[in-house]
Design an enzyme around this catalytic site. Structure first.
Site, PDB file in Angstrom:
ATOM      1  N   LEU A 272      -9.772   4.239   1.874  1.00 26.13           N
ATOM      2  CA  LEU A 272      -8.427   3.682   2.005  1.00 26.13           C
ATOM      3  C   LEU A 272      -8.537   2.156   1.958  1.00 26.13           C
ATOM      4  O   LEU A 272      -9.376   1.583   2.670  1.00 26.13           O
ATOM      5  CB  LEU A 272      -7.798   4.114   3.330  1.00 26.13           C
ATOM      6  CG  LEU A 272      -6.323   3.719   3.426  1.00 26.13           C
ATOM      7  CD1 LEU A 272      -5.466   4.707   2.658  1.00 26.13           C
ATOM      8  CD2 LEU A 272      -5.863   3.637   4.864  1.00 26.13           C
TER       9      LEU A 272
ATOM     10  N   ARG B 122       0.839  -1.208   0.000  1.00 24.41           N
ATOM     11  CA  ARG B 122       0.000   0.000   0.000  1.00 24.41           C
ATOM     12  C   ARG B 122       0.874   1.258   0.000  1.00 24.41           C
ATOM     13  O   ARG B 122       0.531   2.255  -0.646  1.00 24.41           O
ATOM     14  CB  ARG B 122      -0.933  -0.010   1.208  1.00 24.41           C
ATOM     15  CG  ARG B 122      -1.889   1.187   1.191  1.00 24.41           C
ATOM     16  CD  ARG B 122      -2.936   1.080   2.265  1.00 24.41           C
ATOM     17  NE  ARG B 122      -2.348   1.126   3.590  1.00 24.41           N
ATOM     18  CZ  ARG B 122      -3.006   0.875   4.722  1.00 24.41           C
ATOM     19  NH1 ARG B 122      -4.297   0.560   4.678  1.00 24.41           N
ATOM     20  NH2 ARG B 122      -2.402   0.949   5.883  1.00 24.41           N
TER      21      ARG B 122
ATOM     22  N   GLU C 125     -16.350   5.265   4.596  1.00 24.52           N
ATOM     23  CA  GLU C 125     -15.531   4.641   5.645  1.00 24.52           C
ATOM     24  C   GLU C 125     -15.566   5.533   6.878  1.00 24.52           C
ATOM     25  O   GLU C 125     -16.327   6.505   6.913  1.00 24.52           O
ATOM     26  CB  GLU C 125     -14.094   4.446   5.140  1.00 24.52           C
ATOM     27  CG  GLU C 125     -13.414   5.752   4.758  1.00 24.52           C
ATOM     28  CD  GLU C 125     -11.975   5.589   4.274  1.00 24.52           C
ATOM     29  OE1 GLU C 125     -11.357   4.552   4.543  1.00 24.52           O
ATOM     30  OE2 GLU C 125     -11.474   6.532   3.635  1.00 24.52           O
TER      31      GLU C 125
ATOM     32  N   LYS D 112      -2.663   7.054   1.211  1.00 22.12           N
ATOM     33  CA  LYS D 112      -2.487   7.228   2.660  1.00 22.12           C
ATOM     34  C   LYS D 112      -1.526   8.394   2.879  1.00 22.12           C
ATOM     35  O   LYS D 112      -0.321   8.213   3.090  1.00 22.12           O
ATOM     36  CB  LYS D 112      -1.978   5.932   3.318  1.00 22.12           C
ATOM     37  CG  LYS D 112      -2.189   5.917   4.826  1.00 22.12           C
ATOM     38  CD  LYS D 112      -2.112   4.525   5.378  1.00 22.12           C
ATOM     39  CE  LYS D 112      -2.106   4.485   6.898  1.00 22.12           C
ATOM     40  NZ  LYS D 112      -3.346   4.892   7.529  1.00 22.12           N
TER      41      LYS D 112
ATOM     42  N   ARG E 148       9.819  26.967  -1.249  1.00 20.77           N
ATOM     43  CA  ARG E 148       8.366  26.791  -1.282  1.00 20.77           C
ATOM     44  C   ARG E 148       7.773  27.100  -2.652  1.00 20.77           C
ATOM     45  O   ARG E 148       7.770  28.248  -3.098  1.00 20.77           O
ATOM     46  CB  ARG E 148       7.694  27.665  -0.221  1.00 20.77           C
ATOM     47  CG  ARG E 148       6.212  27.324  -0.069  1.00 20.77           C
ATOM     48  CD  ARG E 148       5.463  28.250   0.853  1.00 20.77           C
ATOM     49  NE  ARG E 148       4.062  27.847   0.926  1.00 20.77           N
ATOM     50  CZ  ARG E 148       3.168  28.051  -0.048  1.00 20.77           C
ATOM     51  NH1 ARG E 148       3.534  28.673  -1.156  1.00 20.77           N
ATOM     52  NH2 ARG E 148       1.916  27.633   0.083  1.00 20.77           N
TER      53      ARG E 148
HETATM   54  C1  LIG Z   1      -9.200   6.660   6.459  1.00 21.03           C
HETATM   55  C2  LIG Z   1      -8.812   5.279   6.886  1.00 21.03           C
HETATM   56  N1  LIG Z   1      -9.519   4.233   6.413  1.00 21.03           N
HETATM   57  C3  LIG Z   1      -9.233   2.978   6.771  1.00 21.03           C
HETATM   58  C4  LIG Z   1      -8.175   2.698   7.642  1.00 21.03           C
HETATM   59  C5  LIG Z   1      -7.875   1.274   8.030  1.00 21.03           C
HETATM   60  O1  LIG Z   1      -6.672   0.834   7.439  1.00 21.03           O
HETATM   61  P1  LIG Z   1      -5.799  -0.312   8.102  1.00 21.03           P
HETATM   62  O2  LIG Z   1      -6.725  -1.469   8.313  1.00 21.03           O
HETATM   63  O3  LIG Z   1      -4.757  -0.622   7.087  1.00 21.03           O
HETATM   64  O4  LIG Z   1      -5.253   0.206   9.376  1.00 21.03           O
HETATM   65  C6  LIG Z   1      -7.411   3.749   8.144  1.00 21.03           C
HETATM   66  C7  LIG Z   1      -6.282   3.491   9.043  1.00 21.03           C
HETATM   67  O5  LIG Z   1      -5.729   4.365   9.656  1.00 21.03           O
HETATM   68  C8  LIG Z   1      -7.723   5.081   7.743  1.00 21.03           C
HETATM   69  O6  LIG Z   1      -7.004   6.125   8.194  1.00 21.03           O
END
Ligand SMILES: Cc1ncc(COP(=O)(O)O)c(C=O)c1O
Length: 286
Positions: A202, A51, A178, A146, A99
């Site tokens: 994510l 990821r 989510e 991420k 910047r």
């Molecule tokens: C926005 C978001 N969605 C989902 C997740 C879950 O991801 P993971 O299972 O890899 O921790 C996270 C984890 O921090 C997150 O920040």
């Protein structure tokens, strides 16, 4: 005092410094991972590094290390941490530069790794669940990256903190996406359902673990859109993340979810998750 890795060196956290012109500081031009460590065994590192590569590709930043090198670099941070259970936080920024929003032709990325205390769900949370609220998902359209640019998540999460709740569950155009820091599963007619992976969520490592557990238990999880009405009428709601593991939501927007306690499907998946974790804890160190 915990040892961190910064740009090729190990040092005490207190000694770690980055320049103020670092694009991570100026623009949030950075990506990160949080990886659980149980009994000094790192959990699903390959998935997290895959990821990370996806996030780096999306922001056009070359990966400074191979997977094998990442593993070597993380190992001393795990070994020198004060506790056996940890959350390894790693962040790569585009590095310091004058910047200007345009991506500089030459930039040396800043690489930082630290071990944080891991706050896995308490026995009370597992037994009784948590509360959540809903909010309109007003984040950008690249939620599969991420990135440390988390201001929208911060503001959305603060709404549930203000309400004394654990998470804010997000709805975009009337459909579940989510949580601010978690993926969400609902149980409808006894079956776990979760939104499919897309640019709007994510791709959680725990999400994948839950899908695998469903396959092993013979209770497959459906990946399909979940409407706001289905979320509010769900028999069970679960949050999944590396730190929340699988956590049941028992109150949503002040109303009980099902009977207001963690449901039977949750208990089955939660038990399987704990057994999986225990196997990792007894397994080889990486
Ligand atoms: C926005 C978001 N969605 C989902 C997740 C879950 O991801 P993971 O299972 O890899 O921790 C996270 C984890 O921090 C997150 O920040």
């Amino acid at each position: 005092m915990s040892t961190v890795f910064l740009n090729g060196e190990y040092m005490p956290l207190e000694s770690a410094r980055v320049p103020v012109l670092d694009r991570g500081f100026i623009f949030g031009d950075a990506v990160y991972e949080v990886i659980p460590v149980y009994n000094r065994r790192i959990f699903r590192l390959d998935d997290h590094l895959r990821r990370l590569q996806h996030s780096l590709d999306a922001i056009r930043l070359a990966n400074p290390y191979t997977e094998a090198r990442w593993r070597e670099l993380i190992a001393p941070v795990i070994a020198r941490a004060e506790t056996d259970d940890q959350g390894i936080y790693l962040q790569i920024t585009r590095g310091p530069a004058p910047r200007d929003q345009a991506i500089p032709a030459h930039c040396t990325p800043t690489v930082f790794i630290m071990a944080m205390p891991l706050t896995a769900p308490s026995p009370d949370t597992i037994a009784h669940g948590v509360s959540a609220i809903t909010a309109v998902d007003d984040r950008w359209q690249h939620c599969d990256i991420k990135t440390t640019s988390l201001l929208a998540n911060v503001l959305l999460r603060q709404r549930s903190a203000d309400a004394g709740c654990t998470e804010t569950i997000l709805l975009r155009d009337g459909f579940l996406t989510e949580g601010t820091a978690s993926n969400v599963f609902v149980v409808v007619d006894g079956q776990p359902v979760t939104p499919p992976k897309s640019h709007l969520i994510l791709p959680g490592v725990t999400y994948d673990v839950v899908l695998e557990i469903g396959g092993q238990l013979g209770v497959p999880c459906l990946q399909r859109p979940v409407s706001e009405a289905e979320l509010h009428g769900a028999e069970e709601i679960w949050l999944t993340s590396s730190t929340k593991e699988i956590t049941a939501v028992v109150h949503l927007d002040g109303r009980s979810v099902g009977p207001g306690e963690p449901g039977p499907v949750y208990r089955t998946f939660q038990g399987a998750y704990q057994r999986y974790k225990e196997a990792v804890m007894r397994g080889p160190r990486t």
